[in-house]
Design a protein around this motif. Structure first.
Motif, PDB file in Angstrom:
ATOM      1  N   HIS A 107     -23.014  12.843  15.243  1.00  0.00           N
ATOM      2  CA  HIS A 107     -23.258  13.655  16.534  1.00  0.00           C
ATOM      3  C   HIS A 107     -24.080  12.662  17.409  1.00  0.00           C
ATOM      4  O   HIS A 107     -25.275  12.004  17.132  1.00  0.00           O
ATOM      5  N   ASN A 108     -23.373  12.565  18.586  1.00  0.00           N
ATOM      6  CA  ASN A 108     -24.156  11.815  19.638  1.00  0.00           C
ATOM      7  C   ASN A 108     -25.064  12.666  20.540  1.00  0.00           C
ATOM      8  O   ASN A 108     -24.292  13.090  21.578  1.00  0.00           O
ATOM      9  N   GLY A 109     -26.029  12.851  20.362  1.00  0.00           N
ATOM     10  CA  GLY A 109     -26.913  13.993  21.154  1.00  0.00           C
ATOM     11  C   GLY A 109     -27.614  12.918  22.227  1.00  0.00           C
ATOM     12  O   GLY A 109     -28.613  13.590  22.884  1.00  0.00           O
ATOM     13  N   GLY A 110     -27.618  11.760  22.360  1.00  0.00           N
ATOM     14  CA  GLY A 110     -27.983  10.749  23.320  1.00  0.00           C
ATOM     15  C   GLY A 110     -27.539  11.027  24.825  1.00  0.00           C
ATOM     16  O   GLY A 110     -26.432  11.462  24.989  1.00  0.00           O
ATOM     17  N   ALA A 111     -27.808  10.204  25.709  1.00  0.00           N
ATOM     18  CA  ALA A 111     -27.541   9.968  26.850  1.00  0.00           C
ATOM     19  C   ALA A 111     -26.546   8.965  27.228  1.00  0.00           C
ATOM     20  O   ALA A 111     -25.977   8.748  28.275  1.00  0.00           O
ATOM     21  N   THR A 112     -26.243   8.057  26.218  1.00  0.00           N
ATOM     22  CA  THR A 112     -25.157   6.927  26.662  1.00  0.00           C
ATOM     23  C   THR A 112     -24.174   6.834  25.362  1.00  0.00           C
ATOM     24  O   THR A 112     -24.538   7.545  24.204  1.00  0.00           O
ATOM     25  N   ALA A 113     -23.018   6.338  25.561  1.00  0.00           N
ATOM     26  CA  ALA A 113     -21.952   6.294  24.658  1.00  0.00           C
ATOM     27  C   ALA A 113     -22.610   5.413  23.393  1.00  0.00           C
ATOM     28  O   ALA A 113     -23.388   4.588  23.340  1.00  0.00           O
ATOM     29  N   LEU A 114     -21.798   5.792  22.216  1.00  0.00           N
ATOM     30  CA  LEU A 114     -22.325   5.261  20.798  1.00  0.00           C
ATOM     31  C   LEU A 114     -20.960   4.709  19.977  1.00  0.00           C
ATOM     32  O   LEU A 114     -19.977   5.297  20.115  1.00  0.00           O
ATOM     33  N   LEU A 115     -21.098   3.624  19.540  1.00  0.00           N
ATOM     34  CA  LEU A 115     -20.035   2.930  18.892  1.00  0.00           C
ATOM     35  C   LEU A 115     -20.393   3.177  17.393  1.00  0.00           C
ATOM     36  O   LEU A 115     -21.225   2.586  16.865  1.00  0.00           O
ATOM     37  N   VAL A 116     -19.197   3.883  16.761  1.00  0.00           N
ATOM     38  CA  VAL A 116     -19.446   4.307  15.083  1.00  0.00           C
ATOM     39  C   VAL A 116     -18.239   3.563  14.925  1.00  0.00           C
ATOM     40  O   VAL A 116     -17.068   3.878  14.767  1.00  0.00           O
ATOM     41  N   GLY A 117     -18.516   2.374  14.066  1.00  0.00           N
ATOM     42  CA  GLY A 117     -17.445   1.758  13.555  1.00  0.00           C
ATOM     43  C   GLY A 117     -16.748   0.950  14.620  1.00  0.00           C
ATOM     44  O   GLY A 117     -17.358   0.136  15.439  1.00  0.00           O
ATOM     45  N   ASP A 118     -15.481   1.189  14.763  1.00  0.00           N
ATOM     46  CA  ASP A 118     -14.836   0.774  16.284  1.00  0.00           C
ATOM     47  C   ASP A 118     -14.546   1.918  17.153  1.00  0.00           C
ATOM     48  O   ASP A 118     -13.593   1.622  17.907  1.00  0.00           O
ATOM     49  N   ARG A 119     -15.006   3.011  17.222  1.00  0.00           N
ATOM     50  CA  ARG A 119     -14.715   4.158  17.821  1.00  0.00           C
ATOM     51  C   ARG A 119     -15.832   4.631  18.738  1.00  0.00           C
ATOM     52  O   ARG A 119     -17.178   4.613  18.289  1.00  0.00           O
ATOM     53  N   GLU A 120     -15.562   4.779  19.933  1.00  0.00           N
ATOM     54  CA  GLU A 120     -16.744   5.063  20.904  1.00  0.00           C
ATOM     55  C   GLU A 120     -16.782   6.463  21.053  1.00  0.00           C
ATOM     56  O   GLU A 120     -15.712   7.442  21.079  1.00  0.00           O
ATOM     57  N   VAL A 121     -18.174   7.229  20.849  1.00  0.00           N
ATOM     58  CA  VAL A 121     -18.262   8.447  20.699  1.00  0.00           C
ATOM     59  C   VAL A 121     -19.310   8.613  22.061  1.00  0.00           C
ATOM     60  O   VAL A 121     -20.257   8.282  22.301  1.00  0.00           O
ATOM     61  N   GLY A 122     -18.876   9.658  23.019  1.00  0.00           N
ATOM     62  CA  GLY A 122     -19.416   9.971  24.237  1.00  0.00           C
ATOM     63  C   GLY A 122     -20.751  10.693  23.960  1.00  0.00           C
ATOM     64  O   GLY A 122     -20.876  11.350  22.888  1.00  0.00           O
ATOM     65  N   PRO A 123     -21.670  10.930  24.914  1.00  0.00           N
ATOM     66  CA  PRO A 123     -22.781  11.723  24.683  1.00  0.00           C
ATOM     67  C   PRO A 123     -22.260  13.162  24.815  1.00  0.00           C
ATOM     68  O   PRO A 123     -21.315  13.684  25.244  1.00  0.00           O
ATOM     69  N   GLY A 124     -23.016  13.792  23.844  1.00  0.00           N
ATOM     70  CA  GLY A 124     -22.485  15.121  23.454  1.00  0.00           C
ATOM     71  C   GLY A 124     -21.450  15.348  22.446  1.00  0.00           C
ATOM     72  O   GLY A 124     -20.950  16.383  22.006  1.00  0.00           O
ATOM     73  N   GLU A 125     -20.645  14.267  22.172  1.00  0.00           N
ATOM     74  CA  GLU A 125     -19.540  14.355  21.359  1.00  0.00           C
ATOM     75  C   GLU A 125     -19.904  14.250  19.905  1.00  0.00           C
ATOM     76  O   GLU A 125     -20.871  13.657  19.558  1.00  0.00           O
ATOM     77  N   THR A 126     -19.035  14.613  18.958  1.00  0.00           N
ATOM     78  CA  THR A 126     -19.113  14.456  17.686  1.00  0.00           C
ATOM     79  C   THR A 126     -17.922  13.903  17.090  1.00  0.00           C
ATOM     80  O   THR A 126     -16.561  14.036  17.180  1.00  0.00           O
ATOM     81  N   ALA A 127     -17.991  12.714  15.932  1.00  0.00           N
ATOM     82  CA  ALA A 127     -16.890  12.075  15.536  1.00  0.00           C
ATOM     83  C   ALA A 127     -16.997  12.334  14.231  1.00  0.00           C
ATOM     84  O   ALA A 127     -17.994  12.219  13.348  1.00  0.00           O
ATOM     85  N   ARG A 128     -15.863  12.795  13.664  1.00  0.00           N
ATOM     86  CA  ARG A 128     -15.450  12.715  12.195  1.00  0.00           C
ATOM     87  C   ARG A 128     -14.525  11.507  11.611  1.00  0.00           C
ATOM     88  O   ARG A 128     -13.512  11.515  12.591  1.00  0.00           O
ATOM     89  N   ARG A 129     -14.754  10.726  10.682  1.00  0.00           N
ATOM     90  CA  ARG A 129     -14.090   9.843  10.117  1.00  0.00           C
ATOM     91  C   ARG A 129     -14.026   9.476   8.750  1.00  0.00           C
ATOM     92  O   ARG A 129     -14.960   9.675   8.120  1.00  0.00           O
ATOM     93  N   ARG A 130     -12.889   9.063   8.173  1.00  0.00           N
ATOM     94  CA  ARG A 130     -12.859   8.605   6.624  1.00  0.00           C
ATOM     95  C   ARG A 130     -13.339   7.299   6.849  1.00  0.00           C
ATOM     96  O   ARG A 130     -12.770   6.481   7.668  1.00  0.00           O
TER      97      ARG A 130
END
Length: 260
Positions: free
Chosen positions: A58-81
């Motif tokens: 979960h990206n609760g920060g103010a900037t986009a976050l790169l999880v592996g090769d996927r970008e997760v925007g502010p306020g977004e949650t990513a789930r991945r295998r």
């Protein structure tokens, strides 16, 4: 007679396929866990969900976050295998390696299934006595049906990121037919209908069928269930052993009620 014909019609109709637990999750002896984000990132949290099969960030920060090769925007949650999370000690990079999610796989031995099988046998033997009266039989229907429904709900609540109703329907299997029939059995018993014993026996037999895919709960330590593992095992034992006893008691009462 009309109730009996209704039961037979429902049994002959299509039934939804059952999974051992909701979402296709299965009991196992190992579980992957997140231990830390190194270095910590403001507002960013991570955990393993769906019985350790998916990494949730979960990206609760103010900037986009790169999880592996996927970008997760502010306020977004990513789930991945991620296959990396199956290693004994693992890391998944964040922001191209500027930080990592660290985790490990914990393993614990499962219980001795013999004790749970003995409980099933005791419930089956004791449940047969329910056929001695219509109210004990009705109470048995309620107890066994409630155990199976509780197990289905608990396994559904253990799934993250899915719609509750479709997951519950998939986990219930033949419970979709057995649960309404349980109401029919109790109403028939209250009205002193001879078909009550037959419907109760059918409900017990159907719930045994529904509980068979959950047998692995007796031998693995980690169960995909929203509650203590032993509670889930008890519910499965009530479904299997109680269902057998209910079926035997219902058919025994039905046999004794047939005029000779």
């Amino acid at each position: 007679m009309r109730v009996a014909l209704l039961v037979l019609a429902l049994l002959l109709g299509p039934a939804a396929p059952a999974h051992a637990h909701a979402g296709g999750l299965t009991p196992q002896d190992h579980l992957s866990r997140v231990t830390a984000i190194d270095p910590p990132l403001p507002g960013v949290t991570a955990r393993m969900v769906n019985h350790g099969t998916q990494l949730e960030v979960h990206n609760g920060g103010a900037t986009a976050l790169l999880v592996g090769d996927r970008e997760v925007g502010p306020g977004e949650t990513a789930r991945r295998r991620d296959e990396r999370t199956s290693a004994p000690e693992w890391e998944v990079p964040l922001n191209g390696g500027a930080a990592v999610v660290r985790g490990r796989v914990d393993t614990a031995p499962g219980p001795n299934p013999l004790w749970w099988l003995l409980l099933c046998a005791a419930l089956a033997l004791g449940g047969r006595a329910l056929g001695r009266g219509r109210w004990p039989l009705a109470a048995g229907v309620v107890a066994v049906t409630a155990a199976h429904a509780w197990h289905a709900v608990g396994s559904t609540l253990a799934v993250t990121g899915g719609s509750f109703v479709p997951l519950l329907l998939g986990a219930s299997g033949v419970g979709l037919v057995a649960w309404p029939l349980a109401v029919v059995a109790v109403v028939a018993a209250a009205r002193r209908r001879p078909a009550a014993a037959f419907v109760a026996a059918v409900v017990g037999a159907m719930l045994v069928v529904a509980g068979i895919p959950d047998f692995d709960s007796f031998r693995f330590s980690q169960l995909p269930f929203a509650g203590p593992g032993n509670l889930d095992r008890l519910l499965v034992a009530l479904t299997l052993g109680g269902g057998l006893g209910l079926a035997a008691g219902g058919f025994d009462r039905m046999r004794r009620e047939i005029p000779r």
